[in-house]
Motif scaffolding. Structure first.
Motif, PDB file in Angstrom:
ATOM      1  N   ASP A 169       0.974  -0.745   0.134  1.00  0.00           N
ATOM      2  CA  ASP A 169       0.021   0.414   0.126  1.00  0.00           C
ATOM      3  C   ASP A 169       0.688   1.179  -0.194  1.00  0.00           C
ATOM      4  OD1 ASP A 169      -2.233  -1.239  -0.191  1.00  0.00           O
ATOM      5  OD2 ASP A 169      -2.767  -0.863   2.244  1.00  0.00           O
ATOM      6  N   ALA A 170       1.434   1.036   0.426  1.00  0.00           N
ATOM      7  CA  ALA A 170       2.620   1.777   1.064  1.00  0.00           C
ATOM      8  C   ALA A 170       3.764   2.700  -0.454  1.00  0.00           C
ATOM      9  CB  ALA A 170       3.578   2.001   2.017  1.00  0.00           C
ATOM     10  N   TYR A 171       4.035   1.310  -1.296  1.00  0.00           N
ATOM     11  CA  TYR A 171       4.669   1.810  -2.929  1.00  0.00           C
ATOM     12  C   TYR A 171       2.989   2.503  -3.313  1.00  0.00           C
ATOM     13  CZ  TYR A 171       6.745   0.461  -7.076  1.00  0.00           C
ATOM     14  OH  TYR A 171       7.390   0.156  -8.056  1.00  0.00           O
ATOM     15  N   GLU A 172       2.468   2.128  -3.119  1.00  0.00           N
ATOM     16  CA  GLU A 172       1.391   2.409  -4.964  1.00  0.00           C
ATOM     17  C   GLU A 172       0.844   3.809  -4.166  1.00  0.00           C
ATOM     18  OE1 GLU A 172      -2.578  -0.047  -4.835  1.00  0.00           O
ATOM     19  OE2 GLU A 172      -0.842  -1.885  -5.265  1.00  0.00           O
ATOM     20  N   THR A 173       0.930   4.258  -3.064  1.00  0.00           N
ATOM     21  CA  THR A 173       0.683   5.101  -2.143  1.00  0.00           C
ATOM     22  C   THR A 173       1.728   6.645  -2.967  1.00  0.00           C
ATOM     23  OG1 THR A 173      -0.619   4.649  -0.184  1.00  0.00           O
ATOM     24  CG2 THR A 173       0.283   7.404  -0.471  1.00  0.00           C
ATOM     25  N   GLY A 181      -8.791  10.287 -12.531  1.00  0.00           N
ATOM     26  CA  GLY A 181      -9.591   9.248 -11.596  1.00  0.00           C
ATOM     27  C   GLY A 181      -8.619   8.074 -10.451  1.00  0.00           C
ATOM     28  N   THR A 182      -8.365   6.982  -9.752  1.00  0.00           N
ATOM     29  CA  THR A 182      -7.905   6.043  -9.089  1.00  0.00           C
ATOM     30  C   THR A 182      -7.775   5.590  -9.957  1.00  0.00           C
ATOM     31  OG1 THR A 182     -10.212   5.581  -8.216  1.00  0.00           O
ATOM     32  CG2 THR A 182      -8.962   6.671  -6.770  1.00  0.00           C
ATOM     33  N   VAL A 183      -8.431   4.950 -11.496  1.00  0.00           N
ATOM     34  CA  VAL A 183      -8.541   3.824 -12.020  1.00  0.00           C
ATOM     35  C   VAL A 183      -7.459   3.566 -12.843  1.00  0.00           C
ATOM     36  CG1 VAL A 183      -9.346   5.120 -14.640  1.00  0.00           C
ATOM     37  CG2 VAL A 183      -9.556   2.478 -13.837  1.00  0.00           C
ATOM     38  N   ALA A 184      -6.259   5.121 -12.742  1.00  0.00           N
ATOM     39  CA  ALA A 184      -5.418   5.646 -13.649  1.00  0.00           C
ATOM     40  C   ALA A 184      -3.762   4.619 -13.061  1.00  0.00           C
ATOM     41  CB  ALA A 184      -5.176   7.209 -13.821  1.00  0.00           C
ATOM     42  N   ARG A 185      -3.964   5.371 -12.002  1.00  0.00           N
ATOM     43  CA  ARG A 185      -2.629   4.053 -11.167  1.00  0.00           C
ATOM     44  C   ARG A 185      -3.145   2.496 -10.942  1.00  0.00           C
ATOM     45  NH1 ARG A 185      -3.203   1.373  -6.272  1.00  0.00           N
ATOM     46  NH2 ARG A 185      -5.581   2.775  -5.849  1.00  0.00           N
ATOM     47  N   LEU A 186      -4.374   2.330 -11.462  1.00  0.00           N
ATOM     48  CA  LEU A 186      -4.716   1.127 -11.391  1.00  0.00           C
ATOM     49  C   LEU A 186      -4.338   0.830 -12.886  1.00  0.00           C
ATOM     50  CD1 LEU A 186      -7.952   0.496  -9.431  1.00  0.00           C
ATOM     51  CD2 LEU A 186      -6.199  -0.502  -8.937  1.00  0.00           C
ATOM     52  N   ALA A 187      -4.292   1.581 -13.960  1.00  0.00           N
ATOM     53  CA  ALA A 187      -3.523   1.188 -14.703  1.00  0.00           C
ATOM     54  C   ALA A 187      -2.095   0.647 -14.795  1.00  0.00           C
ATOM     55  CB  ALA A 187      -4.782   1.507 -16.098  1.00  0.00           C
ATOM     56  N   LEU A 188      -1.869   2.079 -14.501  1.00  0.00           N
ATOM     57  CA  LEU A 188      -0.345   2.102 -14.274  1.00  0.00           C
ATOM     58  C   LEU A 188       0.200   0.398 -13.947  1.00  0.00           C
ATOM     59  CD1 LEU A 188      -0.187   5.812 -14.328  1.00  0.00           C
ATOM     60  CD2 LEU A 188       0.466   4.669 -16.423  1.00  0.00           C
TER      61      LEU A 188
END
Length: 251
Positions: A148-152, A171-178
């Motif tokens: 979680d810390a890394y994804e933050t 939106g938050t989907v961008a982080r997930l997609a990347l």
């Protein structure tokens, strides 16, 4: 991988450190490393639940009884693989982002670091990505917190870019997609394929910038517009000693 304290109690160190005294330390370290590489290979091929402790011992050419000197169970081996993998992934990202302030350059840098790590350490990366469900108790919580810390870090880069107008708000989907896009490198990249790792890092950085609609003064940003980190430096930071570079001799 347990050690024994001065009072005779068991103490389980972070990442599975060895128990040997100084006279046997070098040999014990090599044996432990060999076991972790073998476990990483088998977990990546068969999954945690499809791998038995005897499978690991046989593939490593070590007696099962001797394995318990290093690990009390295959769960402990998985913990060591997960911790060591994530420690290097996180530290390499931190080093790469140090002193980089611009959101577009930070995004390109963290993408390049992530891609280089997954291209260089595909088997360990697949274990860390797919075998989290096999963890239990406090170990699971520790690993989840580290992930979680890394994804933050990724989220903060995207938020900063949206705030200063460099990125569009996806939106938050961008982080997930990347993360999904870059993590997938571990599944299909081959060193002898069309692209070498430097070109791979550049291509993914460019796709990441495009996904976020990165721009300056109304002009779309490409990878050539930002300072990408040196790939050889990324690979040195991403070097993971437990990544098996060849098939275990016992298989």
């Amino acid at each position: 991988m347990a050690t024994t304290n001065q009072n005779g109690g068991n103490r389980r160190p972070r990442g599975g450190r060895i128990r040997a005294g100084s006279s046997r330390r070098a040999q014990s370290e090599q044996t432990e490393l060999h076991l972790l590489r073998t476990a990483t290979w088998l977990f990546s091929e068969r999954g945690f639940h499809g791998t038995g402790i005897r499978d690991i011992a046989d593939a490593a050419g070590v007696a099962v009884s001797a394995m318990y000197y290093y690990a009390s169970s295959k769960d402990e081996l998985l913990e060591a693989v997960m911790r060591r993998t994530l420690d290097v992934l996180v530290s390499s990202g931190e080093e790469t982002l140090r002193d980089v302030a611009d959101p577009a350059e930070r995004l390109a840098a963290v993408i390049a670091s992530h891609v280089a790590f997954h291209a260089r350490n595909p088997r360990a990366a697949k274990v860390a990505d797919h075998e989290f469900h096999a963890l239990t108790g406090q170990v699971r919580q520790d690993i989840l917190q580290q992930r979680d810390a890394y994804e933050t870090v990724w989220s903060s880069i995207l938020s900063a870019g949206v705030h200063d107008g460099t990125f569009k708000d996806r939106g938050t989907v961008a982080r997930l997609a990347l993360l999904q896009m870059t993590t997938g490198v571990a599944h299909w990249y081959r060193p002898h394929g069309e692209l070498k790792i430097p070109q791979l890092c550049e291509r993914f950085a460019e796709m990441g910038l495009a996904l976020m609609g990165a721009s300056r003064e109304g002009r779309a940003l490409e990878a050539c517009d930002v300072n990408l980190p040196d790939t050889q430096l990324l690979l040195r930071r991403a070097e993971l000693t437990i990544e098996p570079r060849e098939k275990p001799t016992g298989l």
